[in-house]
Write a protein that holds these residues in place. Structure first.
Motif, PDB file in Angstrom:
ATOM      1  N   GLU A 106       0.823  -1.202   0.000  1.00 49.91           N
ATOM      2  CA  GLU A 106       0.000   0.000   0.000  1.00 49.91           C
ATOM      3  C   GLU A 106       0.863   1.260   0.000  1.00 49.91           C
ATOM      4  O   GLU A 106       1.942   1.269   0.562  1.00 49.91           O
ATOM      5  N   ASP A 107       0.315   2.300  -0.600  1.00 46.98           N
ATOM      6  CA  ASP A 107       0.882   3.642  -0.479  1.00 46.98           C
ATOM      7  C   ASP A 107      -0.082   4.447   0.383  1.00 46.98           C
ATOM      8  O   ASP A 107      -1.292   4.421   0.138  1.00 46.98           O
ATOM      9  N   PRO A 108       0.407   5.162   1.385  1.00 44.20           N
ATOM     10  CA  PRO A 108      -0.489   5.884   2.289  1.00 44.20           C
ATOM     11  C   PRO A 108      -1.382   6.936   1.629  1.00 44.20           C
ATOM     12  O   PRO A 108      -2.364   7.378   2.235  1.00 44.20           O
ATOM     13  N   MET A 109      -1.058   7.359   0.387  1.00 51.72           N
ATOM     14  CA  MET A 109      -1.916   8.312  -0.306  1.00 51.72           C
ATOM     15  C   MET A 109      -2.819   7.656  -1.341  1.00 51.72           C
ATOM     16  O   MET A 109      -3.690   8.316  -1.907  1.00 51.72           O
ATOM     17  N   CYS A 110      -2.631   6.380  -1.576  1.00 51.15           N
ATOM     18  CA  CYS A 110      -3.346   5.681  -2.644  1.00 51.15           C
ATOM     19  C   CYS A 110      -4.840   5.588  -2.345  1.00 51.15           C
ATOM     20  O   CYS A 110      -5.235   4.974  -1.349  1.00 51.15           O
TER      21      CYS A 110
ATOM     22  N   LEU B 252       3.614   7.741  -4.361  1.00 56.19           N
ATOM     23  CA  LEU B 252       2.831   8.955  -4.589  1.00 56.19           C
ATOM     24  C   LEU B 252       3.396  10.205  -3.924  1.00 56.19           C
ATOM     25  O   LEU B 252       2.703  11.227  -3.852  1.00 56.19           O
ATOM     26  N   ASP B 253       4.634  10.150  -3.468  1.00 55.53           N
ATOM     27  CA  ASP B 253       5.258  11.364  -2.935  1.00 55.53           C
ATOM     28  C   ASP B 253       5.077  12.569  -3.860  1.00 55.53           C
ATOM     29  O   ASP B 253       4.713  13.666  -3.401  1.00 55.53           O
TER      30      ASP B 253
ATOM     31  N   ASP C 101       6.591  14.778  -0.053  1.00 52.97           N
ATOM     32  CA  ASP C 101       7.147  13.611   0.634  1.00 52.97           C
ATOM     33  C   ASP C 101       6.164  13.000   1.640  1.00 52.97           C
ATOM     34  O   ASP C 101       6.572  12.332   2.588  1.00 52.97           O
ATOM     35  N   TYR C 102       4.862  13.232   1.432  1.00 50.13           N
ATOM     36  CA  TYR C 102       3.902  12.745   2.416  1.00 50.13           C
ATOM     37  C   TYR C 102       3.967  11.233   2.585  1.00 50.13           C
ATOM     38  O   TYR C 102       3.972  10.726   3.722  1.00 50.13           O
ATOM     39  N   SER C 103       3.994  10.489   1.494  1.00 51.15           N
ATOM     40  CA  SER C 103       3.985   9.031   1.603  1.00 51.15           C
ATOM     41  C   SER C 103       5.185   8.540   2.406  1.00 51.15           C
ATOM     42  O   SER C 103       5.055   7.658   3.263  1.00 51.15           O
ATOM     43  N   THR C 104       6.370   9.122   2.132  1.00 53.76           N
ATOM     44  CA  THR C 104       7.566   8.734   2.880  1.00 53.76           C
ATOM     45  C   THR C 104       7.410   9.036   4.361  1.00 53.76           C
ATOM     46  O   THR C 104       7.758   8.211   5.222  1.00 53.76           O
TER      47      THR C 104
ATOM     48  N   ALA D  17      12.700   4.760   6.207  1.00 52.84           N
ATOM     49  CA  ALA D  17      11.461   4.644   5.435  1.00 52.84           C
ATOM     50  C   ALA D  17      11.731   4.705   3.937  1.00 52.84           C
ATOM     51  O   ALA D  17      11.127   3.966   3.153  1.00 52.84           O
ATOM     52  N   VAL D  18      12.639   5.588   3.526  1.00 54.41           N
ATOM     53  CA  VAL D  18      12.989   5.690   2.100  1.00 54.41           C
ATOM     54  C   VAL D  18      13.576   4.378   1.601  1.00 54.41           C
ATOM     55  O   VAL D  18      13.177   3.849   0.553  1.00 54.41           O
TER      56      VAL D  18
END
Length: 248
Positions: free
Chosen positions: A87-91, A124-125, A132-135, A206-207
């Motif tokens: 998952e991506d946190p912005m997806c 989705l950063d 850089d929200y997702s990171t 995280a990166v």
């Protein structure tokens, strides 16, 4: 010499429409409308949260493991079936997956049916206002996983993908580290976790882990996020409403 007279009559074509045509047309229109309404109602029901009201993981027998590369595993020791979720946190579709199946999945974990590996990535950063929200959200997940238990992590994960919290792609704002820390606190996290999030202590990790997650997602055969595998096999978790219910 006589000339034969040819009688000329005017041809009047029949009307292309009549009463029966209008009746049939009206019936067809009504049928189309009914089909559309039924399809919309079916789709709405199909997207409804499964096991609504259950909530997040609550069984104290559920343990949290950190096998490496940023993977967070929630399971009871006797669980035999393995689910991997990318998952991506912005997806937005990842958010749909959490809303639809998150509570159902929590009960499967609580019941010792499945072990779940969460892999968070940061595709989705560039679509976030901060860039850089997702990171940063992945880093926050690391902080919670490193300091808390399975129940707190499950609540934090659900909150991260809640449509009331998750930023929209291309929006002119997203969530700050302070807001991520407050989300963790509301999920039951300690000061240790919230300070970790606010300071960005897990950002570099995280990166690196998100990049590893991308490679694992590509190798899995899944086409994108959310990518869901059951015992190593890709499933259509958004298209097949029964994919999780069928796991015993």
């Amino acid at each position: 010499m006589s000339q034969k007279k040819i009688s000329k009559t005017k041809h009047t074509p029949e009307a292309t429409s009549n009463t029966m045509t209008y009746v049939l047309g009206g019936i067809a229109f009504v049928v189309v409308v009914i089909v559309i309404v039924v399809a919309i109602m079916w789709q709405s029901g199909n997207d409804a949260p499964r096991n609504d009201g259950y909530g997040t993981v609550k069984n104290p027998a559920v343990e949290m493991f950190l096998p490496g590369d940023g993977v967070v595993q929630l399971a009871r020791p006797e669980a035999r079936r393995v689910i991997d979720v990318f998952e991506d946190p912005m997806c937005p579709f990842c958010g749909d997956l959490e809303v639809k199946h998150g509570q159902e999945l929590a009960q499967k974990i609580d019941d010792g049916v499945v072990s779940v590996n969460y892999h968070l990535v940061n595709f989705l950063d560039p679509q976030s206002a901060s860039g850089d929200y997702s990171t940063r959200a992945v880093a926050a997940s690391h902080c919670v996983a490193a300091t808390e238990n399975a129940r707190v992590y499950s609540a934090f994960h659900a909150g991260l993908f809640d449509p009331e919290f998750r930023p929209e792609e291309g929006s002119d704002s997203d969530r700050t580290d302070a807001e991520l820390a407050e989300l963790a606190r509301s999920a039951g996290a300690s000061d240790l976790a919230t300070q970790c999030i606010a300071s960005g202590a897990q950002r570099d990790a995280a990166v690196a882990d998100a990049n590893t997650g991308r490679d694992a997602l590509a190798a899995s055969g899944a086409r994108g996020t959310p990518g869901v595998l059951v015992d190593g096999q890709v499933v259509d978790a958004l298209g097949d409403s029964e994919w999780l219910a069928s796991i015993n």
